[in-house]
Design an enzyme around this catalytic site. Structure first.
Site, PDB file in Angstrom:
ATOM      1  CD  GLU A   1       6.948  -5.943  -1.702  1.00 30.86           C
ATOM      2  OE1 GLU A   1       7.220  -5.178  -2.651  1.00 30.86           O
ATOM      3  OE2 GLU A   1       7.754  -6.773  -1.260  1.00 30.86           O
TER       4      GLU A   1
ATOM      5  CB  VAL B   1      -1.044   2.973   5.307  1.00 36.24           C
ATOM      6  CG1 VAL B   1      -1.490   1.754   6.108  1.00 36.24           C
ATOM      7  CG2 VAL B   1      -2.251   3.844   4.961  1.00 36.24           C
TER       8      VAL B   1
ATOM      9  CB  CYS C   1       2.771  -0.074  -6.970  1.00 38.62           C
ATOM     10  SG  CYS C   1       2.951  -1.855  -7.146  1.00 38.62           S
TER      11      CYS C   1
ATOM     12  N   GLY D   1       0.813  -1.215   0.000  1.00 39.48           N
ATOM     13  CA  GLY D   1       0.000   0.000   0.000  1.00 39.48           C
ATOM     14  C   GLY D   1       0.841   1.258   0.000  1.00 39.48           C
TER      15      GLY D   1
END
Length: 473
Positions: A210, A192, A244, A188
């Protein structure tokens, strides 16, 4: 309904019983996961379409086949991976058995992401199962249809004693993180990730992060412009840019830009037609909030939109968009875009492009397009990133043999194939020693003498290539 603590205790009890350790149990669970995909492809595709309007082609490739290939690789190689790895010894340990044994960690927590809501929770689960762990899965609440589907299918196909799905939003995740786990695997955002690190620090829990970042695509020197445009467009606008590892921005000379733009426009029309909104192959932005962020980013940009720019809030649609005359201070360059907007920045030399990338946080992926091998070699040598791919985008992460993960701000740790197994394993250094050679061992006992020290230094120093120097044991 069980509380989070009760679920965790149930899984911890199962792990302590040793049920997950035998190779046959692990293989059985992996094969059950394979059946989950085989039996429910239609339901999976429906969930992907509800959450992201994800085209069937993209969903099959990225959410099903990528995971299934990883399962097949793991099933084929697991018994080899589980074997002890013997290490070299020295004269003092010549009669000992010295090896590394890979042991399961315990109960692990896997927190998934919304952009690839199945792949990004099932892929790490493959490694957790292969390594002999129990696991709690926390799917993203943003991809609601997939979250619901996972909560239904995981208990149906996998051992309920050893694997569980916990649903909910930010509050539920926060509460979950108050518990002690043996490893946390998170995919994410960086913001966070910082919260997860703080929560993990309380229990000294190891983590794999990741994350993402702004993945650059440097285009330089001689190359096939038409092929480069097709590969760039595919990698950037796959999943509506919500990847991503998507190229976040392009660096090229002004001359290259002018040659590239017509081919980008041609590729976009070839892929999605003259009206991309009507194309079944163009995905949608996941939520209104994410749509608003992207539109606002585009409004604040001082660059010039040369392709696309259209948006429809009701449909959560943003057209494939290309922006030129973008500077490093532009709104599009302040954070990861994570959408179908591609800024192009101009450079005057290869050194300038490399310096530009190196002045920023290390990305999850870095792409270099060129027919000149020296250009590719130079970029690879002088930059750092989680992964690297020349003359294509995203393709490197589809191979189970390559580790996938970030470095620095783009993450820590890696997975896929054997790398997933290693991530969820403890590498236990083992020495099996008998009671012989006690006459030699007396050299290390007090009272200490210079003579004994000399003998021990000789006995514990590597004498031949391949021998490892060990401690004085």
């Amino acid at each position: 309904m069980e509380s989070q603590k009760q679920v965790l205790e149930r899984l911890r009890g199962a792990f302590r019983s040793g049920v997950t350790r035998p190779v046959q149990f692990r293989l059985t669970q992996l094969k059950a996961m394979m059946s989950l995909f085989e039996d429910n492809e239609k339901l999976i595709l429906e969930a992907m379409h509800k959450d992201l309007a994800k085209p069937k082609f993209e969903a099959v490739l990225s959410e099903i086949e990528l995971v299934v290939n990883d399962i097949c690789c793991t099933i084929s190689n697991l018994q080899t991976w589980m074997q002890d790895s013997y290490v070299g010894t020295n004269l003092a340990t010549k009669l000992d058995d010295c090896f590394v044994r890979r042991e399961p960690l315990g109960v692990v927590l896997i927190i998934g992401a919304w952009n690839y809501p199945l792949q990004l929770i099932m892929s790490p689960l493959i490694g957790a199962i292969a390594a002999g762990n129990c696991a709690i899965l926390k799917p993203s609440e943003i991809s609601q249809a997939t979250e619901k589907l996972l909560a239904e299918l995981i208990p149906k196909y996998l051992s309920q004693k050893c694997y569980a799905v916990i649903c909910g939003g930010a509050e539920e995740t926060k509460t979950l993180l108050e518990n002690r786990f043996d490893h946390i695997f998170y995919t994410g955002s960086q913001s966070v990730a910082r919260c997860i690190l703080q929560a993990a620090a309380v229990h000294l829990t190891p983590v794999t992060l990741e994350l993402g970042g702004k993945c650059p695509c440097l285009i330089y020197g001689r190359l096939d412009m038409k092929a480069a445009a097709k590969r760039l467009v595919w990698a950037k606008f796959f999943n509506a840019g919500q990847s991503c590892v998507a190229p976040d921005y392009v660096l090229c000379t002004a001359e290259t830009r002018e040659m590239l733009l017509p081919f980008i426009k041609e590729a976009l029309e070839s892929f999605y037609g003259s009206e991309p909104q009507q194309s079944p192959d163009m995905g949608r932005i996941v939520t209104d909030r994410h749509w608003n962020r992207l539109v606002e980013m585009l409004k604040k940009s001082e660059g010039k939109v040369v392709i696309g720019g259209e948006s429809v809030k009701e449909a959560k649609y943003i057209a494939p968009t290309v922006v030129v005359d973008v500077t490093e201070s532009d709104a599009l360059m302040q954070e990861e875009i994570f959408g179908p907007i591609l800024p192009i920045l101009t450079i005057k030399s290869l050194d300038e492009g490399i310096n530009f990338m190196n002045e920023r946080e290390k990305p999850l992926a870095l792409y270099a397009f060129s027919d000149e091998s020296q250009v590719i070699a130079t970029v690879l040598e002088r930059t750092s990133s989680g992964g690297f791919c020349s003359n294509d985008g995203i393709a490197h992460m589809t191979l189970p043999g390559l580790p996938f993960g970030g470095v620095g701000a783009s993450g820590m740790g890696n997975y896929h194939g054997r790398w997933s197994f290693e991530t969820f394993s403890h590498k236990r250094g083992c020495m099996l020693r008998g009671w012989g050679l006690e006459r030699v061992n007396v050299l290390r006992y007090p009272p200490y003498t210079e003579s004994n020290l000399s003998w021990l230094r000789w006995a514990t120093t590597a004498k031949t290539k391949g021998w490892a120097s060990c401690s004085l044991m």
